[in-house]
Design an enzyme around this catalytic site. Structure first.
Site, PDB file in Angstrom:
ATOM      1  N   TRP A  97     -10.259  -8.742   2.884  1.00 41.99           N
ATOM      2  CA  TRP A  97     -11.045  -9.081   1.697  1.00 41.99           C
ATOM      3  C   TRP A  97     -11.081 -10.596   1.458  1.00 41.99           C
ATOM      4  CZ3 TRP A  97      -7.884  -4.770   1.948  1.00 41.99           C
ATOM      5  CH2 TRP A  97      -8.424  -3.542   1.565  1.00 41.99           C
TER       6      TRP A  97
ATOM      7  N   HIS B 151       0.579   4.067  -2.848  1.00 44.00           N
ATOM      8  CA  HIS B 151       0.202   5.461  -2.550  1.00 44.00           C
ATOM      9  C   HIS B 151       1.311   6.445  -2.896  1.00 44.00           C
ATOM     10  CE1 HIS B 151      -3.610   5.015   0.118  1.00 44.00           C
ATOM     11  NE2 HIS B 151      -3.565   4.097  -0.813  1.00 44.00           N
TER      12      HIS B 151
ATOM     13  N   ARG C 160       0.832  -1.211   0.000  1.00 46.51           N
ATOM     14  CA  ARG C 160       0.000   0.000   0.000  1.00 46.51           C
ATOM     15  C   ARG C 160       0.869   1.264   0.000  1.00 46.51           C
ATOM     16  NH1 ARG C 160      -2.986   2.344   4.742  1.00 46.51           N
ATOM     17  NH2 ARG C 160      -4.263   3.983   3.846  1.00 46.51           N
TER      18      ARG C 160
END
Ligand code: HEM
Length: 361
Positions: free
Chosen positions: A260, A121, A117
């Site tokens: 998820w 980002h 991540r």
């Protein structure tokens, strides 16, 4: 939940998952020897391997230059010139890989997802019109970018990498963050992700404005606006979103909650399979609107994830990736290389000379 997912993840890893670590993961890793050294390349060495090696040197030197620093100030007044090579970056890779699971109680047992991540980002701020943002600069070290809502929680990833930066001071933060993303994906049994160095760190003035990263509460129009601005198409948006097989949402970061998939530290095409095949319902809780699977109520989907099956053009790619993990790995590798290189002024010609690091897993 964290314990259950960790147990399943470990089981998946020890069973080696031959179908996920597929032909594609193995195929591009070409190893060859030159001058007594072992090299790994994402492509076969050219007929003249010395030309290939020259090319790599040129890519590194042309893009990043020599790094000059003094290892021991008292030993010599002359700073040492150091041009890092493949082996030096592999050493950084190995250091990150060796520490991914050092804190058992962190999330599902690995820093891998949050490092992916961070790399995303850092890169996803790119604007193709102005050429601003992207993985060159590592400007998330500074406020205001560090404090942007979308970056909440990424301090954990940046702090995790600090001791690595201290051990290898020649690597720029921006190369290190992307290398960490590459390492995390490969070590979590994802495909090979070819890498090239050459990013330089920039100061606070290069921070990007807030609002360039996607808002999870929104749908397909928003996703297209955000990702088209970076230069991606529909297929690439769906391929990138498969990274949500990894990791979880945190109430104290994004406000959303839960993983998820059941194996959040192993990259698979499970995100697509679950999205298509599970029954999803709104979660009844005090937090932001998110979906939960009606069977176990332990998995989640963001409104932005659900947009991928609500939109016909996106859905056809969700179906393809759900049916074919090798296709997902091939497309995911290609698109993440593009993402991780957004906004980087690499030396001309270096695009054919990326490295593939050897995994430790
Ligand atoms: C499609 C638009 C996207 C939206 C709206 C979105 C949104 C989010 C949100 C809300 C979280 C939870 C953060 C937290 O609470 O810790 C998250 C986590 C994550 N995202 Fe995305 N994301 C998107 C695309 C991507 C892409 C393109 C990648 C990588 C290629 C990615 C990789 C991840 C990973 C690995 C995590 C888990 C982090 C962790 O476990 O700490 N996401 N995302």
């Amino acid at each position: 939940m964290a314990t259950a997912t960790r147990t399943l993840t470990r089981a998946l890893r020890t069973s080696a998952r031959p179908s996920t670590r597929s032909a594609f993961a193995a195929a591009p890793r070409v190893a060859f020897r030159q001058g007594g050294r072992r090299f790994y390349s994402s492509e076969s060495p050219k007929s003249s391997s010395s030309a290939w090696i020259w090319g790599v040197g040129a890519a590194v030197i042309g893009a990043g230059g020599f790094f000059v620093w003094q290892q021991d100030a008292s030993a010599s007044a002359e700073p040492k010139a150091f041009a890092p090579k493949f082996e030096d970056y592999q050493a950084v890779y190995n250091e990150i890989a060796g520490r991914l699971e050092e804190k058992e109680d962190y999330d599902d047992g690995s820093y891998g997802p949050v490092l992916v991540r961070l790399a995303w980002h850092a890169s996803g701020t790119f604007d193709k019109e102005t050429g601003t943002g992207g993985s060159n600069g590592a400007t998330m070290r500074f406020n205001p970018e560090a404090g942007h809502g979308a970056n909440a929680g990424l301090k954990a990833a940046r702090d995790f990498l600090e001791p690595v930066k201290e051990k290898f001071p020649w690597i720029t933060y921006s190369d290190l963050w992307i290398l960490a993303g590459v390492c995390a994906i490969q070590e979590m049994l994802g495909p090979a992700i070819p890498y090239r160095p050459g990013r330089s760190d920039r100061d606070v003035t290069a921070c990007t404005p807030d609002g360039r990263l996607p808002d999870a509460a929104q749908g397909q129009d928003h996703l297209r606006n955000i990702f088209y601005r970076m230069g991606f198409n529909d297929q690439q948006i769906v391929a990138l979103a498969g990274a949500h097989a990894l990791g979880r949402c945190h109430k104290d970061r994004s406000g959303f909650d839960g993983p998820w998939t059941f194996s959040p530290t192993v990259l698979t095409n499970d995100f697509y399979n679950l999205l298509l095949n599970e029954k999803w319902q709104w979660k009844k809780w005090g937090g932001p609107k998110q979906y939960e699977d009606s069977k176990t109520k332990s998995l989640m989907m963001l409104p932005a994830d659900m947009a991928l099956v609500q939109d016909k053009k996106f859905k056809q790619w969700v179906e393809k990736y759900a049916a074919d993990n090798d296709l997902f790995f091939k497309d995911f590798s290609a698109v993440i290389v593009k993402l991780f290189e957004l906004g980087v002024p690499f030396a001309e010609g270096s695009e054919n000379q990326r490295w593939v690091f050897k995994t430790t897993a």
